[in-house]
Design a protein around this motif. Sequence first.
Motif: not given
Length: 543
Positions: A104-133
Amino acid sequence: QALSEITGMGGGGGGGADLQEVRARPLSKRRVDMHGFCSPSDFQRSPYLSARGNIASIFRGSTEEGYKAYHADKYDEDKNPNGIINFGTSENKLCFDLMSKRLTQTDMNLMEPPLLQYPDWTGHMFLREEVARFLTYYCKAPAPLKAENVIVLNGCGSLFSALATVLCDPGEAVLIATPFYGGITQSVFLYGNVKLVYAYLDSKITGTSTRPFQLTVEKLEKALQDARAEGVTVRALILLNPQNPLGDIYSLSELRDYLEFAKRHELHVIVDEIYMLSVFDESATFHSVLGMDRLPDPQRTHVMWGITKDFAVSGIRFGTLYTENQDVANAVASLCYFHGVCGPVQHKVAQLLRDRDWINQVYLRANHARLKAAHTYVTDELKTLGVPFLNRNAGFFVWIDFRKYLKTGTFEEEMLLWKRFLDNKVLLSCGKAFECSEPGWFRIIFADKTHRLHVSPYTTAGMQRIRKVLQEREQEILAEEKEQPCQSEQDGKADSTDEVIFVSRHQEPTCASSSNLGDLIGLLQQQMRSSDWLQKNTAEQFA
């Protein structure tokens, strides 16, 4: 075909079968024995459902009894203190305070258009890069893992389902060691119609085994050859590391042996490492497959992980697959349409995984300390009762040997004991739910809040309810055996080693008439634990 096999099995269902009967049963029959929880004689085929729909209905009903009762009478410290305490669901309930604050900290509360649209079904690239790291760091990978090899789905159950569907044809099978987390059965079967072939593990230490329920290549070879002899095509091997329900952590040499076995037989290996950060004792070391210098068959090795267990957020459905095989990745990606993770959650997960300082300095330290304390409390209670258990340091569970509380040693009797716990308002998981070959083993979840584990002045806590059932059952068995010749309780029990904790006084002959010092100490410990004196007379009050 599966439906006709189930309805044609009558009331047998394997409920009272012993180990020899279970293993002698044809594989096709074993694989449709729905955990032993529902009797085929009670099954009513619905005219409104297809054959597949009827099968799905059976799966839903097979584990429903305990959880239906729990949700209708859920324990609450204030509102329903005499309700059912759930020690059956593998959830970490020790870190809600830490996770709710971080999420519930402020950095968690982001609501930008790409997050509300159909993504790459394998996951947003920013998340996949973070998972890999993240996986590179915590799995100690020898080289940086690649984001293009990461796929994100809504939980590891979906991953098992998708992998089974793309690696196997309907009617083919996957090899797995028992006991194992029973949810995998429906994950691979409901969509893909993929069966499981069992490599049975025993509590007895025999052959090349050095500990109870040890997985060896010999056992895998035997299960594979038995399946092939019956004409069953096996496409893959599933490894759970750390293992649920045993809590085993495989050594590097063991992992290498299993992977080499799979390579010899051209089997895919699905490695579930969902408890990898829930190793709570410094004496135990987890080794990820992704941390190995060289994989025997990288194109057939697929690793999954999720935040459900390690970050105590089972309500957030997030799982990730890492595979170097782009054919497998593309096939799984085509199913991600059905199993996507919503955009705002993907952002929160990426922020969580990125916060390495908080994870290492705050969360993992607190989580491991709390897990260790809860594990110590539950295992101390078991020692006081003289109940054998597998002594492990990973996961949220203890694998317990209740076989001495079964008079005849059947799965039917195991089920009666399970129902007796439920009648006394505590929900456990019995061994049959994990396809254990030996009746009498149970799994208890210890990762729970103090007031649900310990006795309080206002309510009967979970461990006291378990103690009550076991003591009543022990008295019943002693009364039944009074007229019978003296027998040692060691018969049919697991070998006594450092891996299994036994209390010596419960290995004495049951007809010993005089109490010894161990009995008196055990009685004293039990009375201390069942009294609220320690809660009322704290050091602070004395001061």
